[in-house]
Design a protein around this motif. Structure first.
Motif, PDB file in Angstrom:
ATOM      1  N   PHE A   1       0.857  -1.187   0.000  1.00 35.40           N
ATOM      2  CA  PHE A   1       0.000   0.000   0.000  1.00 35.40           C
ATOM      3  C   PHE A   1       0.893   1.237   0.000  1.00 35.40           C
ATOM      4  O   PHE A   1       1.914   1.281   0.698  1.00 35.40           O
ATOM      5  CB  PHE A   1      -0.916   0.008   1.226  1.00 35.40           C
ATOM      6  CG  PHE A   1      -2.119  -0.887   1.097  1.00 35.40           C
ATOM      7  CD1 PHE A   1      -3.373  -0.351   0.837  1.00 35.40           C
ATOM      8  CD2 PHE A   1      -1.988  -2.263   1.218  1.00 35.40           C
ATOM      9  CE1 PHE A   1      -4.485  -1.175   0.700  1.00 35.40           C
ATOM     10  CE2 PHE A   1      -3.091  -3.096   1.092  1.00 35.40           C
ATOM     11  CZ  PHE A   1      -4.344  -2.554   0.834  1.00 35.40           C
TER      12      PHE A   1
ATOM     13  N   VAL B   1      -6.648  -3.019   3.649  1.00 31.48           N
ATOM     14  CA  VAL B   1      -6.132  -1.765   4.197  1.00 31.48           C
ATOM     15  C   VAL B   1      -6.324  -1.706   5.715  1.00 31.48           C
ATOM     16  O   VAL B   1      -5.500  -1.129   6.426  1.00 31.48           O
ATOM     17  CB  VAL B   1      -6.775  -0.554   3.494  1.00 31.48           C
ATOM     18  CG1 VAL B   1      -8.236  -0.389   3.893  1.00 31.48           C
ATOM     19  CG2 VAL B   1      -5.984   0.720   3.793  1.00 31.48           C
TER      20      VAL B   1
ATOM     21  N   LEU C   1      -3.687   5.304   3.186  1.00 33.79           N
ATOM     22  CA  LEU C   1      -3.101   4.190   2.454  1.00 33.79           C
ATOM     23  C   LEU C   1      -3.988   3.803   1.274  1.00 33.79           C
ATOM     24  O   LEU C   1      -5.202   3.664   1.417  1.00 33.79           O
ATOM     25  CB  LEU C   1      -2.922   2.979   3.374  1.00 33.79           C
ATOM     26  CG  LEU C   1      -1.966   3.140   4.558  1.00 33.79           C
ATOM     27  CD1 LEU C   1      -1.849   1.836   5.324  1.00 33.79           C
ATOM     28  CD2 LEU C   1      -0.597   3.613   4.090  1.00 33.79           C
ATOM     29  N   THR C   2      -3.360   3.614   0.112  1.00 34.18           N
ATOM     30  CA  THR C   2      -4.084   3.211  -1.088  1.00 34.18           C
ATOM     31  C   THR C   2      -3.425   1.971  -1.686  1.00 34.18           C
ATOM     32  O   THR C   2      -2.196   1.822  -1.645  1.00 34.18           O
ATOM     33  CB  THR C   2      -4.090   4.331  -2.141  1.00 34.18           C
ATOM     34  OG1 THR C   2      -2.734   4.673  -2.490  1.00 34.18           O
ATOM     35  CG2 THR C   2      -4.793   5.571  -1.608  1.00 34.18           C
ATOM     36  N   PRO C   3      -4.212   1.050  -2.264  1.00 37.97           N
ATOM     37  CA  PRO C   3      -3.629  -0.151  -2.862  1.00 37.97           C
ATOM     38  C   PRO C   3      -2.629   0.215  -3.945  1.00 37.97           C
ATOM     39  O   PRO C   3      -2.871   1.110  -4.765  1.00 37.97           O
ATOM     40  CB  PRO C   3      -4.848  -0.870  -3.459  1.00 37.97           C
ATOM     41  CG  PRO C   3      -6.020  -0.358  -2.681  1.00 37.97           C
ATOM     42  CD  PRO C   3      -5.685   1.074  -2.359  1.00 37.97           C
TER      43      PRO C   3
END
Length: 365
Positions: free
Chosen positions: A234, A288, A307-309
């Protein structure tokens, strides 16, 4: 009997290219075959690009030896080729008193492995280096860093070609037939062919087991079982909170979700470990929550929704859930003229140049 090549390496990831480099540098005629249309398209392109110091691996193991020797060779290679890297150092942090013993064990293991620049820190010393941490104590590894893995692999290609070797893309390995004096290798792609070599090196990563199965006479019971260890990453939206790599104490089967800031300043967390039945590179956004809880153990300031993939990789593990982590397997005795590499996951990238030199020695050309 003359052959077309002294050595053919199958797989143009970091380890396969390092094997080709070591052999070509010795003056041998070398071809590195890659089924994809670019080098490093497999596990070498889906990792953390971390240079490990050698703390985590059992003394006397191939992993420990190749990590320490390979790390030294890698920094020298990167410097000599003007390739980007950052020897930023690593903090392995305990967030509760019960984890302090794991730091002591890692420090002892690092000493046994001959790792330089390892310092035990108390909480105040660790916070002086990285004020945003939550920690009750840490190990500082000064020799750890991050680098440009793709630039490294491109430089290996240049070295192989400069020493008279070739790297052939879009050339899948279809099989091989060893004999007492040579190995006949069948190659697919746009221009299928059959060539001969004195030595065949299988460095297939996730395809290593399949490749060994395509070698006539390679016993099935000498091919280790492959387990797919998926690791998701992430990315952090916003400012990178730490200058150094931040690692927790290791978890069973892996090193644990860690923090790194890449050469462009982007902060990422990962990988986790999820055993899957087949390669799957989709990052599940629902993970996440697990990442947030894990990261906040050592960085309580992680903002909600930051947080982002990002991406995922698959590690070619030789153990399943709950089983101990085995060493690398480098088999040069099962089939005449064939050297097969199995389970080359972390620290394979760090140790690639040392692995290459080891394989070149085993080839006995």
């Amino acid at each position: 009997m003359s052959t077309d090549f002294d050595a053919i390496v199958v797989g143009a990831g970091s380890v396969g290219l390092a094997c080709g480099y070591a052999l070509a540098r010795q003056g041998h005629s070398v071809a590195v075959l890659e089924r994809e249309r670019r080098v490093g398209a497999g596990i070498s392109s889906r990792n953390s690009e971390v240079i490990h110091a050698g703390l985590h691996y059992p003394p006397g193991s191939l992993k420990a030896r190749f990590c320490v020797d390979g790390r030294r060779l890698l920094y020298e290679f990167l410097d000599r080729h003007n390739l980007a890297f950052n020897k930023c150092g690593k903090l392995i942090v305990a967030t509760q008193d019960s984890e302090l013993a794991a730091l002591d064990a890692l420090a002892a293991r690092g000493e046994a492995n001959g790792v330089e620049g390892v310092t035990r820190l108390d909480a105040a010393q660790a916070l002086a280096l990285e004020p945003a941490l939550r920690t009750v104590g840490a190990l500082h590894s000064a020799e750890s860093g991050v680098f440009d893995a793709h630039g490294f692999m491109d430089a290996l290609v240049g070295e192989i070609e400069a020493h008279g070797g070739v790297v052939v893309l879009n050339s899948p390995f279809l099989g091989a037939t060893p004999s007492a004096s040579q190995v006949e290798v069948r190659i697919g792609g746009d221009d299928p062919s059959t060539v001969t070599t004195r030595r065949l090196i299988l460095s297939g990563g996730l395809q290593a087991q399949d490749m060994a199965g395509l070698v006539q006479g390679f016993p099935a019971d000498r091919i280790p079982t492959l387990h797919y260890g998926k690791g998701s990453y992430f990315a952090l939206t916003g400012h990178a909170p730490f200058q150094r790599l931040i690692y927790p104490p290791p978890i069973p089967g892996a090193l644990g979700i860690h923090y790194r800031r890449d050469l462009g300043g982007q902060a990422r967390f990962g990988p986790d470990l999820e055993f899957v039945d087949a390669p799957d590179y989709v990052v599940d956004p629902a993970r996440v929550r697990y990442f947030e809880d894990y990261v906040r153990r050592f960085w309580p300031g992680l903002p909600d929704g930051a947080l982002t993939p990002d991406y995922a990789g698959i590690r070619p593990k030789l153990h399943g859930p709950g089983e101990p982590r085995p060493d690398f397997v480098i088999d040069d005795t099962t089939q005449p003229g064939v050297i097969a590499l199995f389970g080359i996951e972390s620290p394979g990238l760090t140790g690639s140049l040392a692995i290459g030199e080891h394989v070149a020695g085993l080839a006995r050309l």
